[in-house]
Design a protein around this motif. Structure first.
Motif, mmCIF file in Angstrom:
data_model
loop_
_atom_site.group_PDB
_atom_site.id
_atom_site.type_symbol
_atom_site.label_atom_id
_atom_site.label_comp_id
_atom_site.label_asym_id
_atom_site.label_seq_id
_atom_site.Cartn_x
_atom_site.Cartn_y
_atom_site.Cartn_z
ATOM 1 N N ASN A 204 0.839 -1.204 0.000
ATOM 2 C CA ASN A 204 0.000 0.000 0.000
ATOM 3 C C ASN A 204 0.872 1.252 0.000
ATOM 4 O O ASN A 204 1.995 1.239 0.516
ATOM 5 N N HIS A 205 0.343 2.311 -0.578
ATOM 6 C CA HIS A 205 1.072 3.590 -0.608
ATOM 7 C C HIS A 205 0.129 4.703 -0.156
ATOM 8 O O HIS A 205 -0.002 5.732 -0.809
ATOM 9 N N GLU A 206 -0.505 4.473 0.998
ATOM 10 C CA GLU A 206 -1.416 5.462 1.558
ATOM 11 C C GLU A 206 -0.686 6.458 2.461
ATOM 12 O O GLU A 206 -1.009 7.642 2.472
ATOM 13 N N ALA A 207 0.286 5.995 3.248
ATOM 14 C CA ALA A 207 1.036 6.890 4.129
ATOM 15 C C ALA A 207 1.928 7.821 3.307
ATOM 16 O O ALA A 207 2.363 7.481 2.195
ATOM 17 N N HIS A 208 2.206 9.003 3.870
ATOM 18 C CA HIS A 208 2.973 10.012 3.138
ATOM 19 C C HIS A 208 4.344 9.490 2.725
ATOM 20 O O HIS A 208 4.768 9.668 1.568
ATOM 21 N N HIS A 209 5.065 8.827 3.640
ATOM 22 C CA HIS A 209 6.417 8.395 3.297
ATOM 23 C C HIS A 209 6.395 7.284 2.246
ATOM 24 O O HIS A 209 7.310 7.178 1.427
ATOM 25 N N LYS A 210 5.322 6.475 2.214
ATOM 26 C CA LYS A 210 5.236 5.429 1.198
ATOM 27 C C LYS A 210 4.932 6.019 -0.181
ATOM 28 O O LYS A 210 5.403 5.511 -1.204
ATOM 29 N N ARG A 211 4.172 7.109 -0.199
ATOM 30 C CA ARG A 211 3.932 7.789 -1.472
ATOM 31 C C ARG A 211 5.216 8.465 -1.964
ATOM 32 O O ARG A 211 5.467 8.538 -3.175
ATOM 33 N N MET A 212 6.018 8.945 -1.035
ATOM 34 C CA MET A 212 7.305 9.512 -1.421
ATOM 35 C C MET A 212 8.189 8.432 -2.045
ATOM 36 O O MET A 212 8.854 8.676 -3.065
ATOM 37 N N VAL A 213 8.204 7.237 -1.439
ATOM 38 C CA VAL A 213 8.998 6.133 -1.983
ATOM 39 C C VAL A 213 8.522 5.776 -3.386
ATOM 40 O O VAL A 213 9.337 5.593 -4.306
ATOM 41 N N LEU A 214 7.205 5.682 -3.567
ATOM 42 C CA LEU A 214 6.672 5.327 -4.883
ATOM 43 C C LEU A 214 7.005 6.395 -5.921
ATOM 44 O O LEU A 214 7.366 6.081 -7.058
ATOM 45 N N ASP A 215 6.904 7.650 -5.527
ATOM 46 C CA ASP A 215 7.234 8.754 -6.431
ATOM 47 C C ASP A 215 8.696 8.656 -6.871
ATOM 48 O O ASP A 215 9.014 8.734 -8.076
#
Length: 370
Positions: A204-215
């Motif tokens: 999942n990429h719901e948390a802010h830091h996980k979205r940063m990783v995906l970006d």
């Protein structure tokens, strides 16, 4: 959080456990033989209002006088209180004050060494305004994390690396309780030319830091044109609309109903986390579904895996992108990696052992107090 749920269930096999959690009565899980629940209704305040609080954002959003009072009441007849995750660490000091030094043991369950994880987020953030907000929140999170673990009687760490980090800020006893695995296991698998030319980013990429990783990951892959050499799938919960617009050559599937069947159509998975400590639970899904991993350095630390024996390692996202085309067709290496990882992890990721270890830790602390 799966880690918390399975750890509670495992602990209840050794001793009775009562769980106090946020939720509505309709969400109440069924009681197990030695596992019972109380749910506290809670409306989260505005995230922006946390700026005015001494608490970091995640702890401010979980602050509740009703929860605190329920915790005090429920704690008067127990041996130990586990305060799970930094979002509830604001409870540690008021619980200690209310219950006294001779009251139940208070044990924070740390999912990360939060201060360091948040510093990584600050360094990776491109927006100056967001970077300032994250810097302030990191300072508050570090203060709360240190205070809670220093006040406590002992602490739970997610990895040995985290335990060593906590040892630098407190001399309190610690135990490392890493996540385990209770999902399906694939007995055997062969990756060959018939396996689709597909790689995936799972989780999942719901948390802010996980979205940063995906970006960061998609940006690096796109810079090398990886989406033109193979299918690149992003699989897991989260709002994909922004990423779909920016990265049209990638596939965004969201939640997949039959994840086991899907993973058999993938040659290998990426573990690209240059931000975030702790244990990568999704890496165990890779291992037990026999999906080889290409990970950036330190992304799977704490799992006891050896680089280039149990998984392929890249120094950073740029090197990961460069390594993908060759690894895609190296079937001998892919099969060697997935078999070695499975054999290594087969006997060491049992949830039952986690509950027994936690129960023994509590009993040791009680004996030392006595």
């Amino acid at each position: 959080m799966d880690y918390s749920r399975y750890l509670l269930e495992s602990l209840s096999h050794s001793t009775p456990v009562h769980v106090l959690a946020f939720g509505k009565p309709s969400d109440l899980p069924p009681d197990a033989p030695r596992l019972s629940w109380t749910l506290i209704d809670h409306d989260e305040p505005s995230r922006l209002a946390s700026v005015l609080s001494h608490l970091p954002n995640v702890a401010y959003r979980h602050k509740s006088s009703a929860y605190l009072q329920a915790a005090i009441t429920a704690s008067r007849e127990v041996d130990a209180i586990f305060v799970d995750f930094i979002g509830l660490f604001g409870l540690v000091a008021p619980l200690r004050e209310a219950l006294g030094e001779n009251g139940p043991l208070i044990i924070p369950v740390n999912h990360n060494f939060e201060h360091d994880v948040r510093r990584q987020m600050v360094l990776a953030e491109r927006s100056l305004g967001m970077r300032a907000a994250l810097t302030y929140d990191t300072w508050k999170a570090g203060n709360l994390e240190r205070a809670a673990n220093r006040i406590a009687d002992g602490l739970v760490a997610n990895t040995d690396a985290d335990a060593r980090a906590f040892a630098r800020v407190t001399a309190k006893p610690s135990v490392t309780i890493s996540p385990a695995y209770n999902g399906p296991r694939l007995a055997a698998r062969v990756i060959d030319a018939q396996t689709p030319r597909r790689i995936c980013v799972l989780g999942n990429h719901e948390a802010h830091h996980k979205r940063m990783v995906l970006d960061q990951t998609l940006t690096a892959l796109a810079a090398h044109g990886i989406e033109r050499t193979c299918d690149v799938d992003v699989v897991g919960a989260g709002d994909n609309s922004e990423f779909q617009a920016r990265f049209p050559g990638f596939n965004f599937y969201g939640y997949v109903d039959d994840i086991e069947a899907y993973l058999q159509t993938v040659r290998f998975g990426l573990i690209p986390d240059e931000i975030g400590g702790g244990f990568k639970v999704r890496a165990l899904t890779h291992v037990f579904q026999r999906l080889p991993m290409l990970a950036v350095r330190h992304a799977v630390q704490g799992m006891g895996l050896t680089a280039n024996v149990h998984y392929a390692e890249a120094e950073n996202l740029d090197e990961m992108s460069t390594a993908i085309p060759e690894l895609l067709n190296d079937f001998a290496r892919l099969n060697r990696l997935q078999n070695a990882a499975y054999d290594h992890c087969d006997d060491i990721y049992d949830w039952e052992n986690r509950g027994r270890s936690l129960d023994l830790f509590v009993r040791t602390l009680l004996a030392d107090r006595a």
